[in-house]
Design a protein around this motif. Structure first.
Motif, PDB file in Angstrom:
ATOM      1  N   LEU A  30       0.878  -1.002  -0.096  1.00  0.00           N
ATOM      2  CA  LEU A  30      -0.237   0.170  -0.062  1.00  0.00           C
ATOM      3  C   LEU A  30       0.980   0.941  -0.028  1.00  0.00           C
ATOM      4  CD1 LEU A  30      -2.493  -1.359   2.597  1.00  0.00           C
ATOM      5  CD2 LEU A  30      -3.213  -1.074   0.477  1.00  0.00           C
ATOM      6  N   LEU A  31       1.755   1.487   0.546  1.00  0.00           N
ATOM      7  CA  LEU A  31       2.503   2.362   0.373  1.00  0.00           C
ATOM      8  C   LEU A  31       3.561   2.325  -0.272  1.00  0.00           C
ATOM      9  CD1 LEU A  31       5.592   2.215   4.111  1.00  0.00           C
ATOM     10  CD2 LEU A  31       3.600   3.729   3.141  1.00  0.00           C
ATOM     11  N   HIS A  32       3.633   1.582  -1.302  1.00  0.00           N
ATOM     12  CA  HIS A  32       4.404   1.496  -2.567  1.00  0.00           C
ATOM     13  C   HIS A  32       3.133   2.327  -3.795  1.00  0.00           C
ATOM     14  CE1 HIS A  32       6.742  -0.677  -6.417  1.00  0.00           C
ATOM     15  NE2 HIS A  32       6.688   0.710  -6.134  1.00  0.00           N
ATOM     16  N   GLY A  33       2.060   1.834  -3.760  1.00  0.00           N
ATOM     17  CA  GLY A  33       0.964   2.354  -4.452  1.00  0.00           C
ATOM     18  C   GLY A  33       0.630   3.423  -4.025  1.00  0.00           C
ATOM     19  N   LEU A  34       0.438   4.504  -2.858  1.00  0.00           N
ATOM     20  CA  LEU A  34       0.310   5.857  -2.582  1.00  0.00           C
ATOM     21  C   LEU A  34       1.381   6.561  -2.824  1.00  0.00           C
ATOM     22  CD1 LEU A  34      -1.047   5.549   0.869  1.00  0.00           C
ATOM     23  CD2 LEU A  34      -1.468   6.487  -1.126  1.00  0.00           C
ATOM     24  N   TRP A  35       2.899   5.866  -2.766  1.00  0.00           N
ATOM     25  CA  TRP A  35       4.061   6.689  -2.943  1.00  0.00           C
ATOM     26  C   TRP A  35       4.266   6.775  -4.817  1.00  0.00           C
ATOM     27  CZ3 TRP A  35       8.161   4.575  -6.765  1.00  0.00           C
ATOM     28  CH2 TRP A  35       9.368   4.822  -6.845  1.00  0.00           C
ATOM     29  N   LEU A  36       3.679   5.926  -5.606  1.00  0.00           N
ATOM     30  CA  LEU A  36       3.728   6.340  -6.828  1.00  0.00           C
ATOM     31  C   LEU A  36       2.291   7.079  -7.651  1.00  0.00           C
ATOM     32  CD1 LEU A  36       4.400   5.028  -9.302  1.00  0.00           C
ATOM     33  CD2 LEU A  36       2.882   2.972  -9.168  1.00  0.00           C
ATOM     34  N   GLY A  37       1.409   6.704  -6.753  1.00  0.00           N
ATOM     35  CA  GLY A  37       0.519   8.236  -7.305  1.00  0.00           C
ATOM     36  C   GLY A  37       0.141   9.637  -6.329  1.00  0.00           C
ATOM     37  N   HIS A  38       0.834   9.674  -7.639  1.00  0.00           N
ATOM     38  CA  HIS A  38       1.069  11.141  -7.356  1.00  0.00           C
ATOM     39  C   HIS A  38      -0.346  12.560  -7.434  1.00  0.00           C
ATOM     40  CE1 HIS A  38       5.747  11.472  -6.736  1.00  0.00           C
ATOM     41  NE2 HIS A  38       5.968  10.707  -7.551  1.00  0.00           N
ATOM     42  N   ASP A  39      -1.427  12.426  -7.952  1.00  0.00           N
ATOM     43  CA  ASP A  39      -2.197  12.257  -7.566  1.00  0.00           C
ATOM     44  C   ASP A  39      -3.532  12.646  -7.033  1.00  0.00           C
ATOM     45  OD1 ASP A  39      -0.911  14.108 -10.191  1.00  0.00           O
ATOM     46  OD2 ASP A  39      -1.681  12.485 -11.786  1.00  0.00           O
ATOM     47  N   LEU A  40      -3.483  11.340  -6.222  1.00  0.00           N
ATOM     48  CA  LEU A  40      -4.365  10.653  -5.256  1.00  0.00           C
ATOM     49  C   LEU A  40      -4.572  12.131  -4.098  1.00  0.00           C
ATOM     50  CD1 LEU A  40      -2.676   7.662  -4.360  1.00  0.00           C
ATOM     51  CD2 LEU A  40      -5.075   8.343  -5.474  1.00  0.00           C
ATOM     52  N   ASP A  41      -5.592  12.174  -4.130  1.00  0.00           N
ATOM     53  CA  ASP A  41      -5.874  13.206  -2.807  1.00  0.00           C
ATOM     54  C   ASP A  41      -5.929  12.899  -1.455  1.00  0.00           C
ATOM     55  OD1 ASP A  41      -7.696  15.337  -2.205  1.00  0.00           O
ATOM     56  OD2 ASP A  41      -9.277  13.790  -0.735  1.00  0.00           O
ATOM     57  N   GLN A  42      -4.892  14.037  -1.262  1.00  0.00           N
ATOM     58  CA  GLN A  42      -3.704  13.983   0.324  1.00  0.00           C
ATOM     59  C   GLN A  42      -3.169  12.258   0.187  1.00  0.00           C
ATOM     60  OE1 GLN A  42      -5.418  16.051   3.221  1.00  0.00           O
ATOM     61  NE2 GLN A  42      -5.376  16.545   2.026  1.00  0.00           N
ATOM     62  N   GLY A  43      -2.696  12.287  -0.985  1.00  0.00           N
ATOM     63  CA  GLY A  43      -2.188  11.657  -0.632  1.00  0.00           C
ATOM     64  C   GLY A  43      -0.485  11.039  -0.074  1.00  0.00           C
ATOM     65  N   ALA A  44      -0.304  12.159   0.191  1.00  0.00           N
ATOM     66  CA  ALA A  44       1.109  12.192   0.685  1.00  0.00           C
ATOM     67  C   ALA A  44       0.938  11.807   2.340  1.00  0.00           C
ATOM     68  CB  ALA A  44       1.298  13.553   1.058  1.00  0.00           C
ATOM     69  N   GLU A  45      -0.087  12.889   2.406  1.00  0.00           N
ATOM     70  CA  GLU A  45      -0.674  13.043   4.061  1.00  0.00           C
ATOM     71  C   GLU A  45      -0.663  11.068   4.260  1.00  0.00           C
ATOM     72  OE1 GLU A  45      -1.493  16.925   2.337  1.00  0.00           O
ATOM     73  OE2 GLU A  45      -1.489  14.590   1.627  1.00  0.00           O
ATOM     74  N   ARG A  46      -1.329  10.811   3.625  1.00  0.00           N
ATOM     75  CA  ARG A  46      -2.096   8.796   3.834  1.00  0.00           C
ATOM     76  C   ARG A  46      -0.974   8.724   3.945  1.00  0.00           C
ATOM     77  NH1 ARG A  46      -7.729   8.181   2.683  1.00  0.00           N
ATOM     78  NH2 ARG A  46      -8.685   9.480   1.883  1.00  0.00           N
ATOM     79  N   LEU A  47       0.375   7.978   3.406  1.00  0.00           N
ATOM     80  CA  LEU A  47       1.455   7.515   3.123  1.00  0.00           C
ATOM     81  C   LEU A  47       2.066   7.756   4.264  1.00  0.00           C
ATOM     82  CD1 LEU A  47       3.796   7.089   0.509  1.00  0.00           C
ATOM     83  CD2 LEU A  47       4.569   7.498   2.808  1.00  0.00           C
ATOM     84  N   LEU A  48       2.447   9.079   4.690  1.00  0.00           N
ATOM     85  CA  LEU A  48       2.900   9.610   6.368  1.00  0.00           C
ATOM     86  C   LEU A  48       1.803   8.589   7.247  1.00  0.00           C
ATOM     87  CD1 LEU A  48       3.656  12.987   5.498  1.00  0.00           C
ATOM     88  CD2 LEU A  48       5.342  11.546   5.503  1.00  0.00           C
ATOM     89  N   ALA A  49       0.843   8.684   6.993  1.00  0.00           N
ATOM     90  CA  ALA A  49      -0.140   8.000   8.274  1.00  0.00           C
ATOM     91  C   ALA A  49       0.136   6.798   8.291  1.00  0.00           C
ATOM     92  CB  ALA A  49      -2.156   8.640   8.266  1.00  0.00           C
ATOM     93  N   LEU A  50       0.411   5.846   7.082  1.00  0.00           N
ATOM     94  CA  LEU A  50       0.805   4.603   7.402  1.00  0.00           C
ATOM     95  C   LEU A  50       1.946   4.307   7.651  1.00  0.00           C
ATOM     96  CD1 LEU A  50      -0.647   2.017   6.219  1.00  0.00           C
ATOM     97  CD2 LEU A  50       0.007   2.629   3.470  1.00  0.00           C
ATOM     98  N   SER A  51       2.955   5.348   6.884  1.00  0.00           N
ATOM     99  CA  SER A  51       4.523   4.892   7.726  1.00  0.00           C
ATOM    100  C   SER A  51       4.338   4.919   9.033  1.00  0.00           C
ATOM    101  CB  SER A  51       4.843   5.583   6.941  1.00  0.00           C
ATOM    102  OG  SER A  51       4.610   7.467   8.123  1.00  0.00           O
ATOM    103  N   ALA A  52       3.264   5.286   9.364  1.00  0.00           N
ATOM    104  CA  ALA A  52       3.184   5.822  11.411  1.00  0.00           C
ATOM    105  C   ALA A  52       3.123   4.299  12.141  1.00  0.00           C
ATOM    106  CB  ALA A  52       2.961   6.684  11.803  1.00  0.00           C
ATOM    107  N   ARG A  53       2.290   3.323  11.673  1.00  0.00           N
ATOM    108  CA  ARG A  53       1.366   2.282  11.890  1.00  0.00           C
ATOM    109  C   ARG A  53       2.586   1.508  12.819  1.00  0.00           C
ATOM    110  NH1 ARG A  53      -3.562   1.438   9.691  1.00  0.00           N
ATOM    111  NH2 ARG A  53      -3.109  -0.694  10.503  1.00  0.00           N
ATOM    112  N   PRO A  54       2.488   1.210  14.142  1.00  0.00           N
ATOM    113  CA  PRO A  54       3.329   0.054  15.182  1.00  0.00           C
ATOM    114  C   PRO A  54       3.560  -0.662  13.886  1.00  0.00           C
ATOM    115  CG  PRO A  54       1.421   0.457  16.060  1.00  0.00           C
ATOM    116  CD  PRO A  54       0.745   0.589  14.369  1.00  0.00           C
ATOM    117  N   ALA A  55       3.433  -1.390  12.295  1.00  0.00           N
ATOM    118  CA  ALA A  55       4.223  -2.533  12.262  1.00  0.00           C
ATOM    119  C   ALA A  55       5.872  -1.535  11.597  1.00  0.00           C
ATOM    120  CB  ALA A  55       4.424  -2.915  10.599  1.00  0.00           C
ATOM    121  N   PHE A  56       5.586  -0.280  11.454  1.00  0.00           N
ATOM    122  CA  PHE A  56       7.247   0.315  10.831  1.00  0.00           C
ATOM    123  C   PHE A  56       7.708   1.800  11.871  1.00  0.00           C
ATOM    124  CE2 PHE A  56       4.368   0.330   6.768  1.00  0.00           C
ATOM    125  CZ  PHE A  56       5.311  -1.138   6.859  1.00  0.00           C
TER     126      PHE A  56
END
Length: 257
Positions: free
Chosen positions: A157-183
């Protein structure tokens, strides 16, 4: 929780997957191995993601060994069918073939898609996210509800958010996902690489450079391909910062005049 003996078996399966790559039909051998172990979708994802990456690097991609028809054959054992699917979709992901991955999934009967395991749905979400398709965000949320802290799924999912540059709030969603306990340890260089790209898109250049420098420091030695990607991200971030500073200086200079 995976039992110690189970962990040993899965570790051996990963080693065998690498050994199999020299064989003409290595995906078949790996699938049989995983069937004998009776792996679940999480365990399959762990082995297949790494095997698909190693095969790609060795010039033995599953894309040249299995056809879509073989992967979707109706008489396949369920574990073998899932193994083939995980390998094939992972190989498409690593090659950034988002439209092909999407088309492969969507030509399947709706009943087959509805029975996809969580990791397969994450790979489908990657294809949509990578093309900046908004429905990918909805599918991502569904996957996250089931995936928990399964790192391999979150990486997709991180990979998809990173690749999809025109997603609404894509960068913000990526940062939120990267902060999950697994990482939460902040020691995964690939996560830091994705984070650096998101920070660059948000104009947070100093933070982005710090993230990519940490990623470079944590990257295992000898990983030439990934190292080049990280260096490229650092160059992009530095260049974006320099352009921003130059434009800011011209704007303020003109205002002062």
């Amino acid at each position: 929780m995976t039992l110690p003996g189970r962990e040993t078996s899965l570790r051996e399966a990963r080693v065998c997957a690498t050994d199999y790559l020299a064989a003409p039909f290595w995906p078949v051998q790996l699938a049989e191995e995983l069937r004998e172990l009776g792996v679940d979708w999480r365990e399959s994802a762990e082995v297949c993601a790494d095997a698909a990456w190693a095969a790609r690097a060795a010039g033995r991609s599953v894309l040249g060994l299995l056809s879509p028809e073989e992967i979707t054959a109706a008489d396949l054992d369920p574990v073998i069918a899932r193994t083939y699917r995980h390998l094939y979709l992972s190989a498409l992901r690593y090659d950034f073939r988002c439209p092909t991955l999407q088309a492969f999934v969507e030509q399947l009967p709706p009943s087959a898609i509805s029975e996809f395991d969580c990791y397969s749905r994450a790979l489908y979400a990657f294809a949509l996210l990578g093309q900046s398709r908004p429905e990918g965000l909805d599918l991502m949320d569904e996957v996250l509800a089931e995936a928990g802290d399964h790192a391999k799924t979150l990486h997709v999912l991180l990979h998809g958010l990173w690749l999809g540059h025109d997603l609404d709030q894509g960068a913000e969603r990526l940062l939120a996902l990267s902060a999950r306990p697994a990482f939460c340890g902040g020691t995964d260089p690939i996560v830091l690489f994705r984070v650096a790209g998101a920070l660059r898109r948000l104009g947070r250049y100093a933070e982005g450079l710090a993230a990519i420098d940490r990623a470079l420091d944590l990257l295992p030695p000898g990983d030439i391909t990934v190292h080049a990607d990280l260096v490229r991200e650092r160059s992009l971030t530095a260049a974006a910062r320099d352009v921003h500073q130059h434009l800011s200086a011209r704007t303020f200079g003109g205002a002062a005049a």
